[in-house]
Motif scaffolding. Structure first.
Motif, PDB file in Angstrom:
ATOM      1  N   GLU A   1      -3.287   0.917  -3.845  1.00 56.67           N
ATOM      2  CA  GLU A   1      -4.240   1.049  -2.739  1.00 56.67           C
ATOM      3  C   GLU A   1      -4.208  -0.211  -1.883  1.00 56.67           C
ATOM      4  OE1 GLU A   1      -9.047   1.334  -2.263  1.00 56.67           O
ATOM      5  OE2 GLU A   1      -8.114   2.631  -3.765  1.00 56.67           O
ATOM      6  N   SER A   2      -4.150  -1.373  -2.561  1.00 58.93           N
ATOM      7  CA  SER A   2      -4.070  -2.648  -1.853  1.00 58.93           C
ATOM      8  C   SER A   2      -3.599  -3.719  -2.833  1.00 58.93           C
ATOM      9  CB  SER A   2      -5.436  -3.033  -1.271  1.00 58.93           C
ATOM     10  OG  SER A   2      -6.376  -3.217  -2.306  1.00 58.93           O
TER      11      SER A   2
ATOM     12  N   GLU B   1       0.831  -1.200   0.000  1.00 57.26           N
ATOM     13  CA  GLU B   1       0.000   0.000   0.000  1.00 57.26           C
ATOM     14  C   GLU B   1       0.872   1.259   0.000  1.00 57.26           C
ATOM     15  OE1 GLU B   1      -3.156   2.199   2.998  1.00 57.26           O
ATOM     16  OE2 GLU B   1      -2.925   0.023   3.117  1.00 57.26           O
TER      17      GLU B   1
ATOM     18  N   ARG C   1      -3.154  -8.354  -3.026  1.00 55.64           N
ATOM     19  CA  ARG C   1      -3.271  -9.658  -2.359  1.00 55.64           C
ATOM     20  C   ARG C   1      -2.985 -10.761  -3.362  1.00 55.64           C
ATOM     21  NH1 ARG C   1      -8.237 -12.233  -3.480  1.00 55.64           N
ATOM     22  NH2 ARG C   1      -9.766 -10.847  -4.448  1.00 55.64           N
TER      23      ARG C   1
END
Length: 143
Positions: free
Chosen positions: A28-29, A13, A31
């Motif tokens: 932003e993110s 992030e 995974r």
């Protein structure tokens, strides 16, 4: 610009990446999703908007880690003159091709395009200042 990253935090992030057109994207993110990494960028909402951004991402030179002795970035090799140990020109590095066992240097030589395994037995000194890479090719490799 770098195309491949060995920094495990490259997609944390707040990290920034750049597209070839100069657009700066902020993570932003992110995974893991199976074998892939899913990354969400600030201001990019929806799959259609994300699909528009598909393509290589780069980092600025200031974001690169320091290299150890004998290490180099692939992008640094492109455009270097490949020379023999006696200094004679063999060709020009046009690309670094990812390979399963090892990467390959793509060379433009007088005999045409050639691929050279990027291994220490063949690729010797990389001189950033002189923009040369010294090769020790086995017989027949560049014929």
């Amino acid at each position: 610009m770098v195309r491949i990253s060995d920094d495990p935090h490259r997609f944390d992030e707040g990290s920034t990446l750049q597209r070839a057109d100069g657009t700066i994207l902020t993570v932003e993110s992110s995974r893991s999703h199976g074998e892939r990494l899913l990354v969400k960028f600030l201001g990019i909402d929806g799959r259609d908007n994300a699909e528009i951004l598909r393509g290589p991402l780069f980092v600025s030179p200031s974001a690169l880690r320091s290299l150890e002795e004998g290490e180099f970035w692939h992008h640094e090799l492109i455009g270097m003159t490949a020379v023999a140990s006696d200094g004679s020109a063999l060709g020009t590095v046009t690309e670094v091709v990812p390979g399963a066992a090892q990467d390959l240097l793509a060379l433009d030589t007088p005999a045409g395009p050639r691929l050279v395994p990027l291994v220490s037995e063949i690729v010797g000194d990389v001189d950033r200042d002189e923009r040369t890479v010294t090769l020790h090719p086995p017989d027949g490799l560049l014929d």
